[in-house]
Design an enzyme around this catalytic site. Sequence first.
Site, PDB file in Angstrom:
ATOM      1  N   ASP A 129       0.837  -1.205   0.000  1.00  0.00           N
ATOM      2  CA  ASP A 129       0.000   0.000   0.000  1.00  0.00           C
ATOM      3  C   ASP A 129       0.872   1.255   0.000  1.00  0.00           C
ATOM      4  O   ASP A 129       1.974   1.260   0.543  1.00  0.00           O
ATOM      5  CB  ASP A 129      -0.894  -0.023   1.255  1.00  0.00           C
ATOM      6  CG  ASP A 129      -2.040   0.972   1.152  1.00  0.00           C
ATOM      7  OD1 ASP A 129      -2.273   1.503   0.053  1.00  0.00           O
ATOM      8  OD2 ASP A 129      -2.682   1.227   2.180  1.00  0.00           O
ATOM      9  N   HIS A 148       3.289   3.486  -8.857  1.00  0.00           N
ATOM     10  CA  HIS A 148       3.029   2.081  -9.193  1.00  0.00           C
ATOM     11  C   HIS A 148       4.263   1.453  -9.860  1.00  0.00           C
ATOM     12  O   HIS A 148       4.609   0.315  -9.600  1.00  0.00           O
ATOM     13  CB  HIS A 148       1.818   1.962 -10.118  1.00  0.00           C
ATOM     14  CG  HIS A 148       0.517   2.307  -9.445  1.00  0.00           C
ATOM     15  ND1 HIS A 148       0.218   1.906  -8.155  1.00  0.00           N
ATOM     16  CD2 HIS A 148      -0.569   3.004  -9.872  1.00  0.00           C
ATOM     17  CE1 HIS A 148      -0.990   2.345  -7.838  1.00  0.00           C
ATOM     18  NE2 HIS A 148      -1.477   3.021  -8.845  1.00  0.00           N
ATOM     19  N   LEU A 189      10.259 -21.303  -4.045  1.00  0.00           N
ATOM     20  CA  LEU A 189       9.261 -20.355  -3.534  1.00  0.00           C
ATOM     21  C   LEU A 189       7.977 -20.381  -4.371  1.00  0.00           C
ATOM     22  O   LEU A 189       8.030 -20.333  -5.598  1.00  0.00           O
ATOM     23  CB  LEU A 189       9.860 -18.937  -3.580  1.00  0.00           C
ATOM     24  CG  LEU A 189       8.939 -17.787  -3.162  1.00  0.00           C
ATOM     25  CD1 LEU A 189       8.734 -17.786  -1.645  1.00  0.00           C
ATOM     26  CD2 LEU A 189       9.504 -16.436  -3.618  1.00  0.00           C
TER      27      LEU A 189
END
Length: 263
Positions: free
Chosen positions: A34, A51, A145
């Site tokens: 965020d 962004h 992962l």
Amino acid sequence: MPLNENRQRFDPHAEKPAVPSFAKLPRHLAIIMDGNGRWAAQRRRPRVFGHRRGMERAKDIVRACGDLLLESLTLYAFSLDNWNRPKSEVNTLMRLLVKFLKSELEEMMESNIRFRVLGRREMLPEFVMDAVREDEVTTAANTGLNLNLAVSYGGRAEIVDAVNAVRREMAAGIIEERPITEELIAKRLYTAGQPEVDLLVRTSGELRVSDFLLWQIAYAEIYVTEAYWPDFSREELYRALEAYAGRERRFGRLGKQMREPNG
Ligand code: FPP
């Protein structure tokens, strides 16, 4: 930090940075990324600038989690509610997502990362789905992962989808008619087969869960940092992991019971 430090092309021969050791690590780390917009506004730049920098941060954190040998990392990239943002911002985020998927594939293969999108993928535009499918199929046999990108994602919607999947399978006779259990639902979540979330990190200081992995965070430890996502460096990640290592998890029991399980 030089501006381009995070933007270097992936070099498979580059040495991996040393990672600190921790008393314990989460098996599954989930992050609410965020603050991209506020980070950009602070610099009097358009939201897209935040962004873009946020995407570079995401790449960095994926690398770090691979180096730390975590089992699963889930990044909240785009919620179902984010479809309501202005069309131009939605388009920008979709284009960035595709850029991420294309630019990271080589590194995911090199680092044995298995990629998946979590969410209502049928709502994604075709050019995004093409890139998603390519990364999911290409990395499907990787065993390191698990990198989950929550896109077009809602936690309640995920639970609804799982319950409907159970109903459909019962109606089709694939599983027998019986009362719905937690196990039946858990096995049909987008994260089926992966550990529940141990640590939930949120950047930019907000104390909200925002419909993220509602089922999987039932017993998660929560860590909130004031840093905006574009400023969430490896050092910030290590601070979160250090905090997690110092937490006592009780899962509803007494601390004493957890320390002396047979006592
Ligand atoms: C929150 O910032 C972030 C998002 C809504 C999207 C997260 C997207 C990225 C980090 C970039 C793309 C990443 C990948 C991995 C493709 P915000 O816009 O809500 O910020 P604000 O609350 O300050 O306005």
